[in-house]
Design an enzyme around this catalytic site. Structure first.
Site, PDB file in Angstrom:
ATOM      1  N   LYS A 114      -0.012   2.594  -9.134  1.00 32.32           N
ATOM      2  CA  LYS A 114      -0.560   3.928  -8.849  1.00 32.32           C
ATOM      3  C   LYS A 114      -0.545   4.797 -10.095  1.00 32.32           C
ATOM      4  CE  LYS A 114       0.070   4.166  -3.902  1.00 32.32           C
ATOM      5  NZ  LYS A 114       0.787   4.706  -2.764  1.00 32.32           N
ATOM      6  N   LYS A 197      -6.418  -5.886  -1.872  1.00 31.32           N
ATOM      7  CA  LYS A 197      -5.861  -5.550  -0.565  1.00 31.32           C
ATOM      8  C   LYS A 197      -6.726  -4.510   0.147  1.00 31.32           C
ATOM      9  CE  LYS A 197      -2.564  -2.524  -0.251  1.00 31.32           C
ATOM     10  NZ  LYS A 197      -1.352  -1.696  -0.138  1.00 31.32           N
ATOM     11  N   LYS A 200      -6.020   2.050   2.862  1.00 29.45           N
ATOM     12  CA  LYS A 200      -6.483   3.349   3.337  1.00 29.45           C
ATOM     13  C   LYS A 200      -7.028   4.169   2.182  1.00 29.45           C
ATOM     14  CE  LYS A 200      -2.449   4.247   6.153  1.00 29.45           C
ATOM     15  NZ  LYS A 200      -1.474   3.966   5.256  1.00 29.45           N
TER      16      LYS A 200
HETATM   17  P1  TYM Z   1       1.372   2.026   4.322  1.00 33.49           P
HETATM   18  O1  TYM Z   1       1.099   3.283   5.063  1.00 33.49           O
HETATM   19  O2  TYM Z   1       0.669   1.793   3.042  1.00 33.49           O
HETATM   20  O3  TYM Z   1       1.065   0.777   5.233  1.00 33.49           O
HETATM   21  C1  TYM Z   1       1.623   0.641   6.530  1.00 33.49           C
HETATM   22  C2  TYM Z   1       1.908  -0.817   6.851  1.00 33.49           C
HETATM   23  O4  TYM Z   1       0.702  -1.593   6.808  1.00 33.49           O
HETATM   24  C3  TYM Z   1       0.865  -2.714   5.930  1.00 33.49           C
HETATM   25  N1  TYM Z   1      -0.413  -2.963   5.256  1.00 33.49           N
HETATM   26  C4  TYM Z   1      -1.030  -4.137   5.234  1.00 33.49           C
HETATM   27  N2  TYM Z   1      -0.711  -5.342   5.756  1.00 33.49           N
HETATM   28  C5  TYM Z   1      -1.582  -6.357   5.557  1.00 33.49           C
HETATM   29  N3  TYM Z   1      -2.743  -6.232   4.859  1.00 33.49           N
HETATM   30  C6  TYM Z   1      -3.100  -5.035   4.331  1.00 33.49           C
HETATM   31  N4  TYM Z   1      -4.248  -4.920   3.672  1.00 33.49           N
HETATM   32  C7  TYM Z   1      -2.234  -3.928   4.501  1.00 33.49           C
HETATM   33  N5  TYM Z   1      -2.291  -2.631   4.109  1.00 33.49           N
HETATM   34  C8  TYM Z   1      -1.153  -2.054   4.581  1.00 33.49           C
HETATM   35  C9  TYM Z   1       1.937  -2.257   4.947  1.00 33.49           C
HETATM   36  O5  TYM Z   1       2.575  -3.349   4.350  1.00 33.49           O
HETATM   37  C10 TYM Z   1       2.864  -1.484   5.838  1.00 33.49           C
HETATM   38  O6  TYM Z   1       3.742  -2.331   6.535  1.00 33.49           O
HETATM   39  N6  TYM Z   1       5.780   2.748   2.098  1.00 33.49           N
HETATM   40  C11 TYM Z   1       5.158   2.416   3.354  1.00 33.49           C
HETATM   41  C12 TYM Z   1       5.534   3.333   4.476  1.00 33.49           C
HETATM   42  C13 TYM Z   1       6.992   3.485   4.724  1.00 33.49           C
HETATM   43  C14 TYM Z   1       7.832   2.537   5.366  1.00 33.49           C
HETATM   44  C15 TYM Z   1       9.105   3.160   5.433  1.00 33.49           C
HETATM   45  C16 TYM Z   1       7.662   1.268   5.862  1.00 33.49           C
HETATM   46  C17 TYM Z   1       7.727   4.575   4.438  1.00 33.49           C
HETATM   47  N7  TYM Z   1       9.019   4.383   4.867  1.00 33.49           N
HETATM   48  C18 TYM Z   1      10.201   2.511   5.993  1.00 33.49           C
HETATM   49  C19 TYM Z   1       8.745   0.609   6.425  1.00 33.49           C
HETATM   50  C20 TYM Z   1      10.005   1.224   6.485  1.00 33.49           C
HETATM   51  C21 TYM Z   1       3.653   2.500   3.176  1.00 33.49           C
HETATM   52  O7  TYM Z   1       3.136   3.184   2.325  1.00 33.49           O
HETATM   53  O8  TYM Z   1       2.942   1.835   4.106  1.00 33.49           O
END
Ligand code: TYM
Length: 334
Positions: A114, A197, A200
């Site tokens: 990022k 990947k 969003k």
């Molecule tokens: P975030 O919001 O980017 O994504 C949420 C979840 O979706 C999964 N994910 C994917 N899995 C498969 N293929 C993809 N293309 C794909 N894009 C997203 C992510 O791996 C995630 O599981 N940092 C985290 C949010 C967070 C969190 C936490 C997660 C904050 N605190 C505590 C677990 C525990 C995040 O940005 O996810």
């Protein structure tokens, strides 16, 4: 008997979740909430690391929560809440930041990606400490398992390291969590750029299947997905990344094995295969979309559910943070 604890969350960084979030995370959440004491947050504090319009952030936060419920997270069974409603997250993050090495945080690949993308001037300190806040989310709840897609694995490893470091220094305080990653579906790729990947925050919308997209839009995006000139519906990640990604999505949403799908479409063109997949996607997300929009029609009720769940989460988070403050020697107010 107490059930083992599970924690996961998503950022409210778009109006809709994308199907990578659904396949990589939500489908597991839905299943695991049956056997775990599950906590699911909408991590709005994390979303502040990107520029946001305030009214839009509030809207995205509600929309994300509504999509959790629409996808099958049951707020009467699992604790589904908004991160900023539980102030202990930010408080524990501060404590954990004092035991996190600068170099250790700098090695997080998501931060490196990022900051490279935005440039140093647009990269804020919050982006750097993002994984420490994520560790606080997880550790406040004495979490055993963290179901995520594979892009979050390194953050969960850091969380483990911080838990162990704290426990070694101050005595057993935190459960040491482990990541749970579904190997086959850990990474869903962009339909237009099948080696990147699905995200969003993708620059172009054309390769992202949004959960709240109109079904006709999703169908069109699938029909236009990048494939190859070989013409056979066959899984081969290296040589056929586009078709392989579509097969993974097909298999994940139907619960079928990839070879069975390959057989079904043997000798038929990509057009037929994509039409079949479009039907599967529309069939899965049509009802999810309808439920999410219905929930958003009654915001007062949604807010009430989130408040009740935040109160429940605060009790657990408060107990952990009190213990932490005592152990590290903060003078308590009498
Ligand atoms: P975030 O919001 O980017 O994504 C949420 C979840 O979706 C999964 N994910 C994917 N899995 C498969 N293929 C993809 N293309 C794909 N894009 C997203 C992510 O791996 C995630 O599981 N940092 C985290 C949010 C967070 C969190 C936490 C997660 C904050 N605190 C505590 C677990 C525990 C995040 O940005 O996810």
């Amino acid at each position: 008997m107490t059930r083992p604890r599970l924690y996961s969350g998503m950022q409210p960084s778009a109006d809709s979740l994308q199907i990578g979030n659904y396949i990589g995370a939500l489908m597991q959440w839905r299943e695991l909430q049956q056997s775990y004491d599950a906590y699911f947050s909408v991590v709005d504090l994390h979303a502040l690391t990107q520029p946001n319009d305030p009214a839009e952030l509030r809207e995205k936060t509600r929309r994300t929560a509504a999509q959790y419920i629409a996808a099958g997270i049951e707020p009467s069974k699992s604790t589904l809440y908004v991160q900023s409603h539980v102030p202990q997250h930010a408080e524990l993050a501060w404590v954990l930041s004092t035991i996190t090495g600068f170099g250790e945080a700098g090695r997080m690949t998501q931060f490196k990606d990022k900051s490279a993308r935005y440039g140093t001037d647009a990269t804020n300190v919050g982006l750097f400490t993002y994984p420490v806040l994520m560790a606080a989310d997880i550790l406040l709840y004495q979490t055993d398992v963290v179901p995520v897609g594979d892009d979050q694995k390194q953050h969960v490893e850091l969380t483990r390291d911080l838990a162990e470091r704290f426990n070694n220094r101050y005595g057993a305080t935190f459960a040491v969590p482990r990541p749970v990653i579904q190997k086959d579906t850990a990474r869903i790729f962009d339909l237009q750029n099948p080696t990147a990947k699905m995200s969003k925050s993708a620059e172009s919308d054309a390769g992202v299947l949004w959960m709240l997209d109109d079904p006709s839009v999703s169908a069109k995006k699938i029909m236009r997905a990048v494939t190859d000139s070989d013409g056979s519906v066959r899984f081969d990640r290296e040589a056929k990344p586009g078709v392989s990604n579509l097969l993974v999505i097909y298999a994940a949403l139907t619960g079928r094995q990839i070879p069975a799908i390959e057989d079904e479409y043997a000798g038929r063109g990509y057009g037929d295969f994509k039409k079949g997949l479009a039907e599967v996607v529309v069939g899965e997300f049509g009802p999810v979309r309808d439920r999410a929009l219905a929930l958003l029609d009654d915001r007062a009720e949604l807010d009430r559910v989130l408040a009740a769940n935040a109160a429940k989460a605060s009790e657990v988070a408060g107990a952990t943070l009190n213990d932490v403050y005592d152990r590290i020697g903060l003078l308590r107010r009498v």
